[in-house]
Write a protein that holds these residues in place. Structure first.
Motif, PDB file in Angstrom:
ATOM      1  N   ARG A  36     -14.041   5.429   5.745  1.00  0.00           N
ATOM      2  CA  ARG A  36     -13.109   4.958   6.784  1.00  0.00           C
ATOM      3  C   ARG A  36     -11.830   4.462   6.125  1.00  0.00           C
ATOM      4  O   ARG A  36     -10.739   4.641   6.655  1.00  0.00           O
ATOM      5  N   ARG A  37     -11.980   3.812   4.982  1.00  0.00           N
ATOM      6  CA  ARG A  37     -10.839   3.420   4.151  1.00  0.00           C
ATOM      7  C   ARG A  37     -11.334   3.461   2.708  1.00  0.00           C
ATOM      8  O   ARG A  37     -12.536   3.295   2.451  1.00  0.00           O
ATOM      9  N   PRO A  38     -10.455   3.682   1.759  1.00  0.00           N
ATOM     10  CA  PRO A  38     -10.900   3.827   0.369  1.00  0.00           C
ATOM     11  C   PRO A  38     -11.676   2.600  -0.118  1.00  0.00           C
ATOM     12  O   PRO A  38     -11.269   1.463   0.110  1.00  0.00           O
ATOM     13  N   ALA A  39     -12.791   2.867  -0.773  1.00  0.00           N
ATOM     14  CA  ALA A  39     -13.617   1.786  -1.323  1.00  0.00           C
ATOM     15  C   ALA A  39     -13.162   1.394  -2.723  1.00  0.00           C
ATOM     16  O   ALA A  39     -13.597   0.369  -3.249  1.00  0.00           O
ATOM     17  N   VAL A  40     -12.315   2.217  -3.341  1.00  0.00           N
ATOM     18  CA  VAL A  40     -11.745   1.911  -4.655  1.00  0.00           C
ATOM     19  C   VAL A  40     -10.270   2.277  -4.614  1.00  0.00           C
ATOM     20  O   VAL A  40      -9.809   2.964  -3.699  1.00  0.00           O
ATOM     21  N   ARG A  41      -9.546   1.829  -5.617  1.00  0.00           N
ATOM     22  CA  ARG A  41      -8.130   2.187  -5.719  1.00  0.00           C
ATOM     23  C   ARG A  41      -7.815   2.467  -7.191  1.00  0.00           C
ATOM     24  O   ARG A  41      -8.593   2.082  -8.079  1.00  0.00           O
ATOM     25  N   PRO A  42      -6.690   3.121  -7.467  1.00  0.00           N
ATOM     26  CA  PRO A  42      -6.342   3.372  -8.863  1.00  0.00           C
ATOM     27  C   PRO A  42      -6.325   2.063  -9.658  1.00  0.00           C
ATOM     28  O   PRO A  42      -5.842   1.038  -9.182  1.00  0.00           O
ATOM     29  N   GLY A  43      -6.905   2.125 -10.846  1.00  0.00           N
ATOM     30  CA  GLY A  43      -7.001   0.936 -11.684  1.00  0.00           C
ATOM     31  C   GLY A  43      -8.340   0.231 -11.586  1.00  0.00           C
ATOM     32  O   GLY A  43      -8.649  -0.623 -12.411  1.00  0.00           O
ATOM     33  N   THR A  44      -9.149   0.576 -10.580  1.00  0.00           N
ATOM     34  CA  THR A  44     -10.475  -0.021 -10.452  1.00  0.00           C
ATOM     35  C   THR A  44     -11.331   0.379 -11.649  1.00  0.00           C
ATOM     36  O   THR A  44     -11.304   1.530 -12.082  1.00  0.00           O
ATOM     37  N   THR A  97     -12.178   9.775   6.502  1.00  0.00           N
ATOM     38  CA  THR A  97     -11.238  10.633   5.785  1.00  0.00           C
ATOM     39  C   THR A  97     -11.872  11.028   4.459  1.00  0.00           C
ATOM     40  O   THR A  97     -12.547  10.210   3.823  1.00  0.00           O
ATOM     41  N   LEU A  98     -11.644  12.262   4.038  1.00  0.00           N
ATOM     42  CA  LEU A  98     -12.148  12.716   2.747  1.00  0.00           C
ATOM     43  C   LEU A  98     -11.174  12.298   1.654  1.00  0.00           C
ATOM     44  O   LEU A  98      -9.962  12.522   1.773  1.00  0.00           O
ATOM     45  N   TYR A  99     -11.706  11.656   0.608  1.00  0.00           N
ATOM     46  CA  TYR A  99     -10.886  11.217  -0.515  1.00  0.00           C
ATOM     47  C   TYR A  99     -11.358  11.886  -1.800  1.00  0.00           C
ATOM     48  O   TYR A  99     -12.557  12.032  -2.035  1.00  0.00           O
ATOM     49  N   ARG A 100     -10.386  12.266  -2.628  1.00  0.00           N
ATOM     50  CA  ARG A 100     -10.669  12.776  -3.972  1.00  0.00           C
ATOM     51  C   ARG A 100     -10.385  11.635  -4.949  1.00  0.00           C
ATOM     52  O   ARG A 100      -9.286  11.078  -4.964  1.00  0.00           O
ATOM     53  N   VAL A 101     -11.398  11.279  -5.737  1.00  0.00           N
ATOM     54  CA  VAL A 101     -11.287  10.178  -6.691  1.00  0.00           C
ATOM     55  C   VAL A 101     -11.324  10.768  -8.093  1.00  0.00           C
ATOM     56  O   VAL A 101     -12.285  11.450  -8.464  1.00  0.00           O
ATOM     57  N   THR A 102     -10.275  10.523  -8.863  1.00  0.00           N
ATOM     58  CA  THR A 102     -10.207  10.993 -10.245  1.00  0.00           C
ATOM     59  C   THR A 102     -10.718   9.884 -11.157  1.00  0.00           C
ATOM     60  O   THR A 102     -10.274   8.733 -11.062  1.00  0.00           O
ATOM     61  N   LEU A 103     -11.667  10.254 -12.029  1.00  0.00           N
ATOM     62  CA  LEU A 103     -12.365   9.282 -12.885  1.00  0.00           C
ATOM     63  C   LEU A 103     -12.246   9.661 -14.352  1.00  0.00           C
ATOM     64  O   LEU A 103     -12.061  10.829 -14.688  1.00  0.00           O
TER      65      LEU A 103
END
Length: 196
Positions: free
Chosen positions: A24-32, A81-87
């Motif tokens: 529904r909303r991102p559970a992480v953000r850049p820098g996490t 919403t579909l999110y792509r998370v780069t790790l």
């Protein structure tokens, strides 16, 4: 953000550097920084993506054979919403070293005991830190639900408290249940001496 053991192993091996989640909303953000069983993972980017923009290559980078398998594995819901998370791997979990650190002075042990006493004082359910350490020491590798029941507590709040002990390097999570770390055993012995 949870990962399967297989996904974690593939991230550590450098085979996987993306994750897709429908939130529904991102559970992480850049820098996490995510602490996992294979060390710390750094979140480099979090981007909302349309399903049609997800390629087979993206799916393989996320550990799936193709985009159809990736999309089928996502949580349904028109409100998501579909999110792509780069790790990327970002080093060892600092708690691992902390768990093994038993070179503590009496003053350091007293400081840890005082910190646990403050956690007890802030608790809405009374003192719990020493009792939880004692319970885990007596019943290693026992399911969290069973341990919680022994303390007449709900499983999720009990697990949240155990995570607080884990943050201090006192407990270790097992495939099933927990055990005290070397540091946790030392601290528990110190606490027993204070109460004895």
């Amino acid at each position: 953000m949870l990962f399967t053991q297989d996904a974690l192993a593939r991230i550590a091996a450098g085979e996987v550097d993306l994750a897709f989640r429908r939130w529904r909303r991102p559970a992480v953000r850049p820098g996490t920084a995510l602490r996992t069983a294979v060390g710390v993972l750094a979140v480099e980017a979090v981007d909302a993506v349309d399903e049609v923009a997800v390629s087979d290559k993206d799916a393989r980078r996320a550990g799936y054979p193709d985009r159809a398998h990736l999309l089928a594995d996502q949580r349904p819901g028109a409100d998501r919403t579909l999110y792509r998370v780069t790790l990327r791997p970002a080093g060892d979990d600092p708690r691992v070293g902390l768990r093994q650190d038993t070179d503590l002075s009496a003053a350091e042990l007293d400081d840890i005991a005082a910190a646990l006493a403050r956690m007890d004082a802030r608790s809405g359910h009374g003192p719990w830190t020493t009792a939880t350490l004692e319970l885990i020491a007596a019943h290693p590798a026992v399911r969290a639900a069973d341990l919680a029941a022994r303390m007449d507590r709900e499983r999720l709040p009990f697990k949240a408290d155990v995570r607080k002990l884990k943050e201090r390097g006192l407990t270790e999570s097992l495939d099933v249940g927990y055990r005290l770390s070397p540091r946790g055993r030392l601290v528990l012995d110190h606490l027993r001496g204070l109460s004895g």
